[in-house]
Design a protein around this motif. Structure first.
Motif, mmCIF file in Angstrom:
data_model
loop_
_atom_site.group_PDB
_atom_site.id
_atom_site.type_symbol
_atom_site.label_atom_id
_atom_site.label_comp_id
_atom_site.label_asym_id
_atom_site.label_seq_id
_atom_site.Cartn_x
_atom_site.Cartn_y
_atom_site.Cartn_z
ATOM 1 N N SER A 75 -50.867 27.163 66.952
ATOM 2 C CA SER A 75 -50.873 28.479 66.318
ATOM 3 C C SER A 75 -51.876 29.391 67.020
ATOM 4 O O SER A 75 -52.937 28.948 67.471
ATOM 5 C CB SER A 75 -51.231 28.351 64.837
ATOM 6 N N LEU A 76 -51.534 30.680 67.093
ATOM 7 C CA LEU A 76 -52.347 31.669 67.802
ATOM 8 C C LEU A 76 -52.661 32.843 66.888
ATOM 9 O O LEU A 76 -51.768 33.430 66.279
ATOM 10 C CB LEU A 76 -51.593 32.179 69.043
ATOM 11 N N PHE A 77 -53.946 33.184 66.799
ATOM 12 C CA PHE A 77 -54.385 34.385 66.086
ATOM 13 C C PHE A 77 -54.795 35.396 67.140
ATOM 14 O O PHE A 77 -55.796 35.228 67.826
ATOM 15 C CB PHE A 77 -55.565 34.040 65.159
ATOM 16 N N HIS A 78 -53.997 36.454 67.306
ATOM 17 C CA HIS A 78 -54.160 37.421 68.391
ATOM 18 C C HIS A 78 -54.835 38.684 67.866
ATOM 19 O O HIS A 78 -54.295 39.369 66.990
ATOM 20 C CB HIS A 78 -52.779 37.750 68.982
ATOM 21 N N ILE A 79 -56.022 38.990 68.383
ATOM 22 C CA ILE A 79 -56.803 40.145 67.932
ATOM 23 C C ILE A 79 -56.832 41.163 69.060
ATOM 24 O O ILE A 79 -57.427 40.932 70.114
ATOM 25 C CB ILE A 79 -58.240 39.709 67.576
ATOM 26 N N SER A 80 -56.179 42.309 68.854
ATOM 27 C CA SER A 80 -56.076 43.295 69.928
ATOM 28 C C SER A 80 -55.581 44.624 69.377
ATOM 29 O O SER A 80 -55.014 44.685 68.279
ATOM 30 C CB SER A 80 -55.116 42.792 71.007
ATOM 31 N N TYR B 170 -67.846 34.000 67.206
ATOM 32 C CA TYR B 170 -67.709 32.619 67.666
ATOM 33 C C TYR B 170 -68.503 31.649 66.785
ATOM 34 O O TYR B 170 -68.039 30.548 66.489
ATOM 35 C CB TYR B 170 -68.191 32.527 69.115
ATOM 36 N N GLU B 171 -69.674 32.045 66.358
ATOM 37 C CA GLU B 171 -70.503 31.174 65.525
ATOM 38 C C GLU B 171 -69.906 30.978 64.137
ATOM 39 O O GLU B 171 -70.138 29.944 63.497
ATOM 40 C CB GLU B 171 -71.913 31.758 65.398
ATOM 41 N N GLN B 172 -69.113 31.954 63.664
ATOM 42 C CA GLN B 172 -68.621 31.901 62.289
ATOM 43 C C GLN B 172 -67.220 31.313 62.153
ATOM 44 O O GLN B 172 -66.824 30.949 61.039
ATOM 45 C CB GLN B 172 -68.642 33.311 61.676
ATOM 46 N N ILE B 173 -66.463 31.237 63.245
ATOM 47 C CA ILE B 173 -65.103 30.712 63.122
ATOM 48 C C ILE B 173 -65.117 29.180 63.111
ATOM 49 O O ILE B 173 -66.107 28.540 63.485
ATOM 50 C CB ILE B 173 -64.173 31.226 64.245
ATOM 51 N N HIS B 174 -63.998 28.585 62.692
ATOM 52 C CA HIS B 174 -63.864 27.131 62.625
ATOM 53 C C HIS B 174 -63.744 26.554 64.038
ATOM 54 O O HIS B 174 -63.726 27.293 65.028
ATOM 55 C CB HIS B 174 -62.620 26.771 61.812
ATOM 56 N N ASP B 175 -63.648 25.243 64.152
ATOM 57 C CA ASP B 175 -63.528 24.592 65.456
ATOM 58 C C ASP B 175 -62.144 24.851 66.040
ATOM 59 O O ASP B 175 -61.131 24.369 65.515
ATOM 60 C CB ASP B 175 -63.764 23.082 65.334
ATOM 61 N N CYS B 176 -62.114 25.643 67.104
ATOM 62 C CA CYS B 176 -60.857 26.004 67.760
ATOM 63 C C CYS B 176 -61.187 26.478 69.170
ATOM 64 O O CYS B 176 -62.340 26.498 69.578
ATOM 65 C CB CYS B 176 -60.123 27.097 66.983
ATOM 66 N N VAL B 177 -60.169 26.857 69.918
ATOM 67 C CA VAL B 177 -60.373 27.467 71.228
ATOM 68 C C VAL B 177 -60.365 28.977 71.050
ATOM 69 O O VAL B 177 -59.405 29.538 70.525
ATOM 70 C CB VAL B 177 -59.269 27.048 72.225
ATOM 71 N N MET B 178 -61.447 29.645 71.474
ATOM 72 C CA MET B 178 -61.488 31.107 71.421
ATOM 73 C C MET B 178 -61.426 31.634 72.849
ATOM 74 O O MET B 178 -62.228 31.228 73.700
ATOM 75 C CB MET B 178 -62.752 31.613 70.737
ATOM 76 N N ILE B 179 -60.466 32.510 73.113
ATOM 77 C CA ILE B 179 -60.276 33.088 74.437
ATOM 78 C C ILE B 179 -60.571 34.577 74.346
ATOM 79 O O ILE B 179 -60.059 35.274 73.466
ATOM 80 C CB ILE B 179 -58.847 32.840 74.952
ATOM 81 N N THR C 54 -63.255 36.936 60.775
ATOM 82 C CA THR C 54 -63.769 35.621 60.380
ATOM 83 C C THR C 54 -63.132 35.145 59.078
ATOM 84 O O THR C 54 -62.852 33.952 58.914
ATOM 85 C CB THR C 54 -65.305 35.655 60.246
ATOM 86 N N ALA C 55 -62.872 36.074 58.149
ATOM 87 C CA ALA C 55 -62.203 35.687 56.903
ATOM 88 C C ALA C 55 -60.773 35.236 57.171
ATOM 89 O O ALA C 55 -60.300 34.241 56.599
ATOM 90 C CB ALA C 55 -62.215 36.862 55.921
ATOM 91 N N SER C 56 -60.078 35.948 58.046
ATOM 92 C CA SER C 56 -58.689 35.597 58.364
ATOM 93 C C SER C 56 -58.598 34.251 59.066
ATOM 94 O O SER C 56 -57.713 33.442 58.769
ATOM 95 C CB SER C 56 -58.055 36.682 59.240
ATOM 96 N N THR C 57 -59.509 34.008 60.022
ATOM 97 C CA THR C 57 -59.483 32.714 60.725
ATOM 98 C C THR C 57 -59.832 31.575 59.776
ATOM 99 O O THR C 57 -59.287 30.472 59.894
ATOM 100 C CB THR C 57 -60.440 32.715 61.927
ATOM 101 N N ALA C 58 -60.740 31.825 58.828
ATOM 102 C CA ALA C 58 -61.082 30.790 57.848
ATOM 103 C C ALA C 58 -59.870 30.445 56.984
ATOM 104 O O ALA C 58 -59.679 29.279 56.593
ATOM 105 C CB ALA C 58 -62.232 31.265 56.966
ATOM 106 N N ASP C 59 -59.034 31.444 56.710
ATOM 107 C CA ASP C 59 -57.846 31.226 55.881
ATOM 108 C C ASP C 59 -56.709 30.581 56.682
ATOM 109 O O ASP C 59 -56.087 29.619 56.236
ATOM 110 C CB ASP C 59 -57.391 32.564 55.295
ATOM 111 N N LEU C 60 -56.459 31.094 57.895
ATOM 112 C CA LEU C 60 -55.316 30.629 58.690
ATOM 113 C C LEU C 60 -55.620 29.359 59.491
ATOM 114 O O LEU C 60 -54.716 28.581 59.781
ATOM 115 C CB LEU C 60 -54.886 31.737 59.660
#
Length: 340
Positions: free
Chosen positions: A108-113, A181-190, A153-159
């Motif tokens: 799954s990909l969360f795209h912020i742009s 980066y410090e607040q999101i869950h364990d994932c790959v951030m690009i 950060t709220a959206s990534t915590a939910d999704l």
């Protein structure tokens, strides 16, 4: 990660330890990192970002685990300085290619742009509509602000997506990326800095001269490295595992002949769960490969949640590392405030 366990992967250019990989290697790396469910950051700078970085080093997120060269103009300028960098793809194509990688693995990909993904690329490659449920787009107004950070950060915590992909102006990256980066869950951030057009005539003039000045400085630096390594002294790498902390001492010139010994000894100490100190007080010169090997070792220990530090350093090598611009990437560098 076997694909990344190679000192030749690290290439130091314009003071930045780029990680060398083509698109197939990027696909394998992203696939393995996302599957491991460990927090990792990939930073993909453009050439305009490099121009800003040359003036404002804080724009680079120092928490990045991988920095990829993603601009043909950057690759071309490196080639003029006789530096060979692989480029996985152009930075403006990266979002769609990361989406393609996600679809390939089912991540799954969360795209912020500010702009949505170019879906025609995914449709052409046969990944849509089967994979629409993998992609979530968070639309920004360009520059990020505190409200965006809270929403992201709220959206990534939910999704809890496998990969978070952020495209934002360089100033937003410098100000907010580490916080996100410090607040999101364990994932790959690009992270991709947007190419912001500069319209003022003074900025246009800067854009003509700064690349030439940066290139000239890099060529002069490489020529100085060649000159100092040409007058090499007898060289060796030794280890003392009885000292506290264990020490690795490099004597003479850190060049291609010493790199295998340095990597071998460093890896052996890592496998024994040591956190050694490098004694570079008798290291009078280093090649560009030698500097890259130091970056590689630091990275290997960092990946294992351990430290390798520099306890002593000669004035000559101190000057070389300062001239390269790479002090920003060495933890506990003597006389320099730690940035990591």
């Amino acid at each position: 990660m076997e694909i990344n366990d190679n000192p030749d992967r690290i290439k130091l250019a314009f003071g930045i330890p780029f990680f060398n990989m083509d698109f197939n290697e990027l696909m394998l790396t992203v696939g393995e990192l996302a599957g491991a469910k460990e927090k990792t950051m990939i930073f993909a700078p453009s050439f305009p970002w490099l121009m800003d970085y040359a003036k404002l080093p804080h724009l680079c997120p120092t928490c990045a685990d991988f920095i990829l060269p993603t601009d043909s103009a950057l690759i071309s300028m490196a080639e003029k300085a006789d530096l060979k960098l692989k480029m996985p793809l152009e930075y403006f194509e990266l979002p769609e290619q990361i989406a393609r990688i996600c679809a390939h693995y089912g991540y799954s990909l969360f795209h912020i742009s500010q702009t949505a993904l170019k879906t025609d690329i995914l449709i052409r490659d046969g990944y849509v509509p089967l994979s629409w449920d993998l992609f979530t787009h968070f639309k920004t107004a360009g520059e990020l602000d505190e409200l965006d950070v809270k929403s992201i950060t709220a959206s990534t915590a939910d999704l809890k997506p496998d990969i978070v992909l952020i495209s934002a102006p360089p100033e937003s990256i410098g100000k907010y990326i580490q916080q996100i980066y410090e607040q999101i869950h364990d994932c790959v951030m690009i992270c991709i800095p947007q190419d912001i057009d500069k319209n003022r005539i003074t900025d246009k003039l800067e854009n003509i001269f700064i690349p030439l000045l940066l290139l000239r400085e890099e060529i002069n630096f490489l020529e100085e490295l060649k000159r100092t390594t040409a007058i090499a002294l007898p060289s060796s790498v030794t280890a003392d595992e009885t000292s506290i902390p264990p020490k690795i001492a490099v004597t003479g010139t850190l060049d291609a002949e010493l790199i295998p010994d340095l990597i071998h000894i460093g890896t052996r100490m890592l496998n024994r769960n040591f956190s050694p100190a490098l004694d570079l007080s008798q290291t009078h010169a280093a090649s560009i490969g030698g500097l890259e090997s130091l970056c590689f070792l630091s990275r290997k220990f960092h990946e294992a949640n351990k430290k390798i530090t520099i306890s002593d350093i000669s004035p000559q090598l101190n000057n070389i590392i300062h001239s390269s611009g790479a002090t920003y990437f060495y933890e506990d560098f003597p006389g320099i405030e730690s940035k990591i």
